[in-house]
Design a protein around this motif. Structure first.
Motif, PDB file in Angstrom:
ATOM      1  N   THR A   1     -22.309   5.270  -2.835  1.00 26.46           N
ATOM      2  CA  THR A   1     -21.689   6.558  -2.558  1.00 26.46           C
ATOM      3  C   THR A   1     -20.488   6.783  -3.459  1.00 26.46           C
ATOM      4  O   THR A   1     -20.289   7.890  -3.982  1.00 26.46           O
ATOM      5  N   THR A   2     -19.698   5.754  -3.666  1.00 23.45           N
ATOM      6  CA  THR A   2     -18.549   5.856  -4.560  1.00 23.45           C
ATOM      7  C   THR A   2     -18.995   6.158  -5.986  1.00 23.45           C
ATOM      8  O   THR A   2     -18.392   6.994  -6.673  1.00 23.45           O
ATOM      9  N   ALA A   3     -20.045   5.513  -6.434  1.00 21.67           N
ATOM     10  CA  ALA A   3     -20.565   5.774  -7.776  1.00 21.67           C
ATOM     11  C   ALA A   3     -21.089   7.205  -7.902  1.00 21.67           C
ATOM     12  O   ALA A   3     -20.852   7.876  -8.909  1.00 21.67           O
ATOM     13  N   LEU A   4     -21.776   7.676  -6.871  1.00 22.04           N
ATOM     14  CA  LEU A   4     -22.296   9.042  -6.895  1.00 22.04           C
ATOM     15  C   LEU A   4     -21.169  10.062  -6.925  1.00 22.04           C
ATOM     16  O   LEU A   4     -21.214  11.035  -7.698  1.00 22.04           O
ATOM     17  N   VAL A   5     -20.150   9.863  -6.119  1.00 21.99           N
ATOM     18  CA  VAL A   5     -19.010  10.787  -6.100  1.00 21.99           C
ATOM     19  C   VAL A   5     -18.295  10.773  -7.450  1.00 21.99           C
ATOM     20  O   VAL A   5     -17.886  11.824  -7.954  1.00 21.99           O
ATOM     21  N   THR A   6     -18.165   9.601  -8.050  1.00 20.26           N
ATOM     22  CA  THR A   6     -17.516   9.501  -9.354  1.00 20.26           C
ATOM     23  C   THR A   6     -18.302  10.246 -10.422  1.00 20.26           C
ATOM     24  O   THR A   6     -17.719  10.970 -11.244  1.00 20.26           O
ATOM     25  N   VAL A   7     -19.608  10.100 -10.415  1.00 18.56           N
ATOM     26  CA  VAL A   7     -20.440  10.793 -11.404  1.00 18.56           C
ATOM     27  C   VAL A   7     -20.361  12.305 -11.210  1.00 18.56           C
ATOM     28  O   VAL A   7     -20.219  13.064 -12.181  1.00 18.56           O
ATOM     29  N   VAL A   8     -20.438  12.765  -9.967  1.00 21.05           N
ATOM     30  CA  VAL A   8     -20.345  14.203  -9.700  1.00 21.05           C
ATOM     31  C   VAL A   8     -18.979  14.732 -10.110  1.00 21.05           C
ATOM     32  O   VAL A   8     -18.869  15.816 -10.707  1.00 21.05           O
ATOM     33  N   ALA A   9     -17.924  13.969  -9.835  1.00 20.74           N
ATOM     34  CA  ALA A   9     -16.576  14.398 -10.215  1.00 20.74           C
ATOM     35  C   ALA A   9     -16.423  14.478 -11.733  1.00 20.74           C
ATOM     36  O   ALA A   9     -15.826  15.427 -12.252  1.00 20.74           O
TER      37      ALA A   9
ATOM     38  N   ARG B   1      -7.141  21.812 -16.830  1.00 18.26           N
ATOM     39  CA  ARG B   1      -8.115  22.367 -15.890  1.00 18.26           C
ATOM     40  C   ARG B   1      -9.150  21.321 -15.493  1.00 18.26           C
ATOM     41  O   ARG B   1      -9.581  21.252 -14.335  1.00 18.26           O
ATOM     42  N   ALA B   2      -9.552  20.504 -16.455  1.00 19.02           N
ATOM     43  CA  ALA B   2     -10.520  19.440 -16.152  1.00 19.02           C
ATOM     44  C   ALA B   2      -9.910  18.411 -15.199  1.00 19.02           C
ATOM     45  O   ALA B   2     -10.573  17.965 -14.249  1.00 19.02           O
ATOM     46  N   ALA B   3      -8.662  18.051 -15.432  1.00 18.26           N
ATOM     47  CA  ALA B   3      -8.003  17.080 -14.552  1.00 18.26           C
ATOM     48  C   ALA B   3      -7.809  17.653 -13.154  1.00 18.26           C
ATOM     49  O   ALA B   3      -7.966  16.938 -12.155  1.00 18.26           O
ATOM     50  N   THR B   4      -7.498  18.933 -13.073  1.00 20.24           N
ATOM     51  CA  THR B   4      -7.354  19.566 -11.764  1.00 20.24           C
ATOM     52  C   THR B   4      -8.677  19.568 -11.020  1.00 20.24           C
ATOM     53  O   THR B   4      -8.734  19.314  -9.809  1.00 20.24           O
ATOM     54  N   THR B   5      -9.760  19.838 -11.734  1.00 20.89           N
ATOM     55  CA  THR B   5     -11.084  19.814 -11.114  1.00 20.89           C
ATOM     56  C   THR B   5     -11.459  18.411 -10.651  1.00 20.89           C
ATOM     57  O   THR B   5     -11.998  18.232  -9.546  1.00 20.89           O
ATOM     58  N   LEU B   6     -11.157  17.419 -11.456  1.00 22.17           N
ATOM     59  CA  LEU B   6     -11.434  16.036 -11.074  1.00 22.17           C
ATOM     60  C   LEU B   6     -10.666  15.661  -9.810  1.00 22.17           C
ATOM     61  O   LEU B   6     -11.234  15.084  -8.879  1.00 22.17           O
ATOM     62  N   ALA B   7      -9.404  16.013  -9.761  1.00 26.47           N
ATOM     63  CA  ALA B   7      -8.593  15.708  -8.578  1.00 26.47           C
ATOM     64  C   ALA B   7      -9.101  16.453  -7.353  1.00 26.47           C
ATOM     65  O   ALA B   7      -9.113  15.902  -6.246  1.00 26.47           O
ATOM     66  N   ALA B   8      -9.545  17.682  -7.548  1.00 27.18           N
ATOM     67  CA  ALA B   8     -10.049  18.467  -6.416  1.00 27.18           C
ATOM     68  C   ALA B   8     -11.343  17.865  -5.856  1.00 27.18           C
ATOM     69  O   ALA B   8     -11.521  17.789  -4.630  1.00 27.18           O
ATOM     70  N   VAL B   9     -12.239  17.434  -6.716  1.00 31.49           N
ATOM     71  CA  VAL B   9     -13.507  16.860  -6.253  1.00 31.49           C
ATOM     72  C   VAL B   9     -13.266  15.529  -5.543  1.00 31.49           C
ATOM     73  O   VAL B   9     -13.851  15.268  -4.485  1.00 31.49           O
ATOM     74  N   ILE B  10     -12.401  14.702  -6.093  1.00 35.12           N
ATOM     75  CA  ILE B  10     -12.094  13.421  -5.457  1.00 35.12           C
ATOM     76  C   ILE B  10     -11.414  13.641  -4.109  1.00 35.12           C
ATOM     77  O   ILE B  10     -11.715  12.964  -3.112  1.00 35.12           O
ATOM     78  N   THR B  11     -10.510  14.615  -4.045  1.00 34.70           N
ATOM     79  CA  THR B  11      -9.833  14.915  -2.791  1.00 34.70           C
ATOM     80  C   THR B  11     -10.808  15.438  -1.751  1.00 34.70           C
ATOM     81  O   THR B  11     -10.748  15.068  -0.570  1.00 34.70           O
ATOM     82  N   LEU B  12     -11.723  16.313  -2.171  1.00 33.15           N
ATOM     83  CA  LEU B  12     -12.713  16.832  -1.250  1.00 33.15           C
ATOM     84  C   LEU B  12     -13.615  15.722  -0.720  1.00 33.15           C
ATOM     85  O   LEU B  12     -13.918  15.682   0.474  1.00 33.15           O
TER      86      LEU B  12
ATOM     87  N   ALA C   1     -12.794  12.577  -0.419  1.00 35.71           N
ATOM     88  CA  ALA C   1     -11.985  11.763   0.483  1.00 35.71           C
ATOM     89  C   ALA C   1     -11.815  12.449   1.832  1.00 35.71           C
ATOM     90  O   ALA C   1     -11.824  11.795   2.873  1.00 35.71           O
ATOM     91  N   LEU C   2     -11.668  13.754   1.826  1.00 36.58           N
ATOM     92  CA  LEU C   2     -11.524  14.475   3.080  1.00 36.58           C
ATOM     93  C   LEU C   2     -12.819  14.452   3.894  1.00 36.58           C
ATOM     94  O   LEU C   2     -12.796  14.406   5.120  1.00 36.58           O
ATOM     95  N   LEU C   3     -13.947  14.479   3.225  1.00 32.69           N
ATOM     96  CA  LEU C   3     -15.227  14.451   3.925  1.00 32.69           C
ATOM     97  C   LEU C   3     -15.510  13.100   4.565  1.00 32.69           C
ATOM     98  O   LEU C   3     -16.221  13.026   5.569  1.00 32.69           O
ATOM     99  N   THR C   4     -14.978  12.046   3.995  1.00 37.42           N
ATOM    100  CA  THR C   4     -15.185  10.730   4.589  1.00 37.42           C
ATOM    101  C   THR C   4     -14.270  10.550   5.760  1.00 37.42           C
ATOM    102  O   THR C   4     -14.556   9.832   6.678  1.00 37.42           O
TER     103      THR C   4
END
Length: 87
Positions: A39-47, A71-82, A84-87
């Motif tokens: 799951t961590t690998a999948l989230v990393t790839v999607v991010a 903008r890319a870094a902001t998107t990466l942080a947003a996906v990782i945060t999302l 983390a919130l879902l878990t």
């Protein structure tokens, strides 16, 4: 065969169900670790894909390289945060 095996598998008929009497607690831990890692690998790839897409779209919008990277870094942080919130 199910992925998640029961923790208590006491059975009196060991001749018929020999595989049931083996301890499965270690298998449950191994399966849990594998699911977490995958799951961590999948989230990393999607991010990273979302990050690359945001950077490419920013460059196509004639943004400078630092702005596109921001903008890319902001998107990466947003996906990782999302995630983390879902878990």
């Amino acid at each position: 065969m199910f992925i998640f095996l029961p923790a208590n598998t006491a059975n009196t008929d060991s001749a018929t169900f020999d595989h049931v009497n083996t301890p499965t607690a270690y298998w449950e831990i191994a399966v849990t670790v594998a699911v977490v890692l995958l799951t961590t690998a999948l989230v990393t790839v999607v991010a990273l894909l979302a990050c690359a897409g945001a950077g490419k779209l920013a460059r196509m919008d004639n943004a400078s390289y630092p702005a596109a990277l921001s903008r890319a870094a902001t998107t990466l942080a947003a996906v990782i945060t999302l995630a983390a919130l879902l878990t």
